[in-house]
Design an enzyme around this catalytic site. Structure first.
Site, PDB file in Angstrom:
ATOM      1  N   PRO A   1      36.943  -8.686 -42.591  1.00 39.02           N
ATOM      2  CA  PRO A   1      37.222  -9.973 -43.216  1.00 39.02           C
ATOM      3  C   PRO A   1      37.274  -9.938 -44.743  1.00 39.02           C
ATOM      4  O   PRO A   1      36.471  -9.259 -45.380  1.00 39.02           O
ATOM      5  CB  PRO A   1      36.049 -10.851 -42.747  1.00 39.02           C
ATOM      6  CG  PRO A   1      34.977  -9.893 -42.372  1.00 39.02           C
ATOM      7  CD  PRO A   1      35.685  -8.675 -41.851  1.00 39.02           C
ATOM      8  N   ASN A   2      38.246 -10.660 -45.247  1.00 39.16           N
ATOM      9  CA  ASN A   2      38.438 -10.906 -46.687  1.00 39.16           C
ATOM     10  C   ASN A   2      38.972  -9.709 -47.459  1.00 39.16           C
ATOM     11  O   ASN A   2      39.252  -9.823 -48.656  1.00 39.16           O
ATOM     12  CB  ASN A   2      37.132 -11.419 -47.339  1.00 39.16           C
ATOM     13  CG  ASN A   2      36.652 -12.695 -46.690  1.00 39.16           C
ATOM     14  OD1 ASN A   2      37.438 -13.631 -46.544  1.00 39.16           O
ATOM     15  ND2 ASN A   2      35.406 -12.745 -46.257  1.00 39.16           N
TER      16      ASN A   2
ATOM     17  N   GLU B   1      32.318   5.070 -42.510  1.00 42.71           N
ATOM     18  CA  GLU B   1      32.194   3.708 -43.041  1.00 42.71           C
ATOM     19  C   GLU B   1      32.446   3.761 -44.544  1.00 42.71           C
ATOM     20  O   GLU B   1      31.957   4.672 -45.223  1.00 42.71           O
ATOM     21  CB  GLU B   1      30.747   3.271 -42.738  1.00 42.71           C
ATOM     22  CG  GLU B   1      30.400   1.917 -43.197  1.00 42.71           C
ATOM     23  CD  GLU B   1      28.954   1.566 -42.810  1.00 42.71           C
ATOM     24  OE1 GLU B   1      28.329   2.231 -41.948  1.00 42.71           O
ATOM     25  OE2 GLU B   1      28.452   0.607 -43.402  1.00 42.71           O
TER      26      GLU B   1
ATOM     27  N   ALA C   1      31.714  -8.018 -44.290  1.00 41.67           N
ATOM     28  CA  ALA C   1      30.394  -8.602 -44.012  1.00 41.67           C
ATOM     29  C   ALA C   1      29.899  -8.312 -42.594  1.00 41.67           C
ATOM     30  O   ALA C   1      28.684  -8.357 -42.342  1.00 41.67           O
ATOM     31  CB  ALA C   1      30.434 -10.106 -44.261  1.00 41.67           C
TER      32      ALA C   1
ATOM     33  N   HIS D   1      32.696   1.344 -48.243  1.00 48.91           N
ATOM     34  CA  HIS D   1      32.525   0.084 -48.974  1.00 48.91           C
ATOM     35  C   HIS D   1      32.938   0.308 -50.414  1.00 48.91           C
ATOM     36  O   HIS D   1      32.560   1.332 -51.013  1.00 48.91           O
ATOM     37  CB  HIS D   1      31.072  -0.401 -48.928  1.00 48.91           C
ATOM     38  CG  HIS D   1      30.590  -0.606 -47.539  1.00 48.91           C
ATOM     39  ND1 HIS D   1      30.972  -1.694 -46.784  1.00 48.91           N
ATOM     40  CD2 HIS D   1      29.825   0.165 -46.739  1.00 48.91           C
ATOM     41  CE1 HIS D   1      30.436  -1.581 -45.578  1.00 48.91           C
ATOM     42  NE2 HIS D   1      29.751  -0.466 -45.522  1.00 48.91           N
TER      43      HIS D   1
ATOM     44  N   ASN E   1      36.201  -0.288 -43.209  1.00 45.67           N
ATOM     45  CA  ASN E   1      35.428  -1.182 -44.063  1.00 45.67           C
ATOM     46  C   ASN E   1      35.319  -2.482 -43.274  1.00 45.67           C
ATOM     47  O   ASN E   1      36.286  -3.246 -43.184  1.00 45.67           O
ATOM     48  CB  ASN E   1      36.117  -1.417 -45.408  1.00 45.67           C
ATOM     49  CG  ASN E   1      35.247  -2.264 -46.331  1.00 45.67           C
ATOM     50  OD1 ASN E   1      34.278  -2.884 -45.897  1.00 45.67           O
ATOM     51  ND2 ASN E   1      35.614  -2.302 -47.598  1.00 45.67           N
TER      52      ASN E   1
ATOM     53  N   ARG F   1      40.141 -10.910 -55.203  1.00 46.12           N
ATOM     54  CA  ARG F   1      38.805 -11.317 -54.732  1.00 46.12           C
ATOM     55  C   ARG F   1      37.717 -10.678 -55.602  1.00 46.12           C
ATOM     56  O   ARG F   1      37.596  -9.448 -55.634  1.00 46.12           O
ATOM     57  CB  ARG F   1      38.637 -10.831 -53.298  1.00 46.12           C
ATOM     58  CG  ARG F   1      37.282 -11.070 -52.719  1.00 46.12           C
ATOM     59  CD  ARG F   1      37.088 -10.278 -51.423  1.00 46.12           C
ATOM     60  NE  ARG F   1      35.776 -10.535 -50.896  1.00 46.12           N
ATOM     61  CZ  ARG F   1      35.164  -9.764 -49.997  1.00 46.12           C
ATOM     62  NH1 ARG F   1      35.773  -8.691 -49.520  1.00 46.12           N
ATOM     63  NH2 ARG F   1      33.965 -10.071 -49.585  1.00 46.12           N
TER      64      ARG F   1
ATOM     65  N   ARG G   1      23.063  -4.274 -54.108  1.00 45.65           N
ATOM     66  CA  ARG G   1      23.452  -5.686 -54.105  1.00 45.65           C
ATOM     67  C   ARG G   1      22.343  -6.550 -53.500  1.00 45.65           C
ATOM     68  O   ARG G   1      21.193  -6.150 -53.461  1.00 45.65           O
ATOM     69  CB  ARG G   1      24.797  -5.832 -53.383  1.00 45.65           C
ATOM     70  CG  ARG G   1      25.909  -5.063 -54.130  1.00 45.65           C
ATOM     71  CD  ARG G   1      27.268  -5.340 -53.572  1.00 45.65           C
ATOM     72  NE  ARG G   1      27.601  -6.765 -53.684  1.00 45.65           N
ATOM     73  CZ  ARG G   1      28.641  -7.328 -53.068  1.00 45.65           C
ATOM     74  NH1 ARG G   1      29.448  -6.587 -52.315  1.00 45.65           N
ATOM     75  NH2 ARG G   1      28.888  -8.617 -53.211  1.00 45.65           N
TER      76      ARG G   1
ATOM     77  N   TYR H   1      34.886  -5.868 -56.707  1.00 48.26           N
ATOM     78  CA  TYR H   1      35.734  -5.067 -55.823  1.00 48.26           C
ATOM     79  C   TYR H   1      36.925  -4.412 -56.521  1.00 48.26           C
ATOM     80  O   TYR H   1      37.676  -3.672 -55.888  1.00 48.26           O
ATOM     81  CB  TYR H   1      36.224  -5.946 -54.656  1.00 48.26           C
ATOM     82  CG  TYR H   1      35.076  -6.489 -53.824  1.00 48.26           C
ATOM     83  CD1 TYR H   1      34.234  -5.618 -53.138  1.00 48.26           C
ATOM     84  CD2 TYR H   1      34.829  -7.853 -53.746  1.00 48.26           C
ATOM     85  CE1 TYR H   1      33.169  -6.101 -52.387  1.00 48.26           C
ATOM     86  CE2 TYR H   1      33.765  -8.350 -52.993  1.00 48.26           C
ATOM     87  CZ  TYR H   1      32.942  -7.473 -52.324  1.00 48.26           C
ATOM     88  OH  TYR H   1      31.884  -7.943 -51.582  1.00 48.26           O
TER      89      TYR H   1
END
Ligand code: DQA
Length: 145
Positions: free
Chosen positions: A9-10, A97, A76, A99, A73, A17, A106, A22
């Site tokens: 998502p996103n 994975e 969330a 990111h 990725n 964004r 974070r 990012y």
């Protein structure tokens, strides 16, 4: 060798964004760089991005028998989706994975990945370049020279 690059998502909004977190590289830019790397590595890529958890799980289920590995990725869902981890465990497709941000630096709720226990490895905090590293690492693991 066929590898899927899955985004959650996103991530379709990359470029605009929260660029301070990012970066400004778009998902299309990332995909075109990965195509270049894939041609050097001699692997075939397929790409997908989904905002819905169920759609992402469906995409993981479709890997079975078609793809030797995946770079993901999960956005969330990384922090919440046991169902996504179960899907990888079910299809037994090795994945790395990735990111863009360093999730461990974070907010507390982002500092844990429910996927990581099933992953071959994780790349995080290196921005868009992390996708290339993840692909190279996955291919090296699947086809050691
Ligand atoms: C992300 C980190 C996640 O916490 C976040 O929800 C994202 C992007 C990253 O690439 O840094 O959507 O996966």
């Amino acid at each position: 060798m066929r590898i899927a690059v899955l985004n959650g998502p996103n991530l379709n909004l990359l470029g605009t964004r929260e660029p301070e977190i990012y970066g400004t590289t778009t998902l299309r830019d990332i995909e075109s760089r990965l195509r270049q790397v894939a041609s050097v590595l001699g692997v075939t890529l397929e790409f997908g991005q989904w905002n819905g958890e169920g759609e992402l799980i469906d995409a993981v289920q479709r890997l079975y028998g078609r793809c030797e590995g995946a770079v993901i990725n999960a956005g969330a869902y990384t922090h919440t989706s046991l169902a996504l981890r179960d899907a990888f465990a079910a299809v037994r497709v090795p994945f790395v994975e990735v990111h863009l941000s360093n999730i461990f630096a974070r907010e507390p709720e982002r500092r844990h990945s429910v996927l990581a226990a099933e992953a071959v490895g994780m790349v995080c905090g290196l921005g868009a370049y992390g996708y290339e590293l993840a692909l190279r690492g996955l291919v090296a693991r699947l086809a050691p020279q």
